[in-house]
Enzyme design. Structure first.
Site, PDB file in Angstrom:
ATOM      1  CB  CYS A  80      14.968  53.957   6.504  1.00 39.58           C
ATOM      2  SG  CYS A  80      14.953  55.284   7.762  1.00 39.58           S
ATOM      3  CG  HIS A 183      15.556  50.601   9.815  1.00 38.91           C
ATOM      4  ND1 HIS A 183      16.533  50.684   8.845  1.00 38.91           N
ATOM      5  CD2 HIS A 183      15.401  51.845  10.318  1.00 38.91           C
ATOM      6  CE1 HIS A 183      16.952  51.940   8.764  1.00 38.91           C
ATOM      7  NE2 HIS A 183      16.282  52.660   9.638  1.00 38.91           N
ATOM      8  CD  GLU A 185      17.335  47.162   8.369  1.00 42.14           C
ATOM      9  OE1 GLU A 185      17.860  48.272   8.546  1.00 42.14           O
ATOM     10  OE2 GLU A 185      16.290  46.994   7.686  1.00 42.14           O
TER      11      GLU A 185
END
Length: 201
Positions: A80, A183, A185
């Site tokens: 990001c 992202h 994650e």
């Protein structure tokens, strides 16, 4: 061992938790930590460009990490804002980027009635093959949250793009430098695949 650079940005432990669940060895690097035994680096990013750039440049070990990446050619994955920091500068602020990628960051220029930031799930379209994207195609969706993006979608570094009113660069690769605008994650199985591919580089 993957070093997750803690320069005052959030989402560190979300990344660490996913890596742990995948049995990928990692360590959160704070100011003063040695980079010995670190094979690869992750540069997270959930903040503004200027505050992130300033914090990173004040990170005590940054010169050592930069040498590891730029001279020793260890792998780096920017996430990001961490991806945007790899560029030269951003319309979001005044600070210089890390200049590891010779591209600028610009704000979305969307004429359609679409909200900014671009937030939520979207897919990616591959421009070229990349080991980071092994097993990934346009059926894989990732979580995005951003208002700025790399300016040049036709650049050689543009490995994959995403459409949100306009095409924008969502995955970059230049030599040992990688970046993802989304992202991983927060992207469940698709994001896990990114981390597994990065660990295997």
């Amino acid at each position: 061992m993957i070093g997750i650079i803690d320069y005052g940005c959030s989402n560190l432990y979300a990344i660490k938790n996913v890596l742990d669940s995948l049995h990928i060895k990692s360590k959160i690097l704070i100011n003063g930590d040695s980079t010995k035994n670190i094979d690869k680096y992750i540069l997270p990013g959930v903040s503004s460009f200027d505050s992130s750039a300033a914090n990173l440049k004040n990170f005590l070990n940054w010169s050592e990490i930069y040498e590891d990446i730029n001279i020793n050619k260890k792998y780096l994955l920017g996430i990001c804002v961490g991806m945007q920091l790899l560029g030269t500068k951003s319309e979001e602020g005044e600070e210089d980027g890390l200049k590891l990628i010779d591209e600028e960051i610009v704000k979305f220029n969307i004429s359609k009635n679409l909200p900014i930031p671009h937030m939520g799930w979207n897919n990616i379209f591959l421009n070229k093959s990349s080991k980071l994207l092994n097993g990934i195609n346009e059926r894989n969706y990732f979580y995005f949250c951003h208002s700025y993006c790399f300016s040049n979608t036709s650049s050689e570094i543009n490995v994959a793009y995403t459409n949100y009113g306009q095409n924008f660069c969502s995955v970059i690769n230049f030599e040992n430098i990688f970046g993802v605008q989304f992202h991983p994650e927060k992207s469940h199985f698709s994001g896990e695949k990114i981390f597994l591919n990065f660990e295997k580089l």
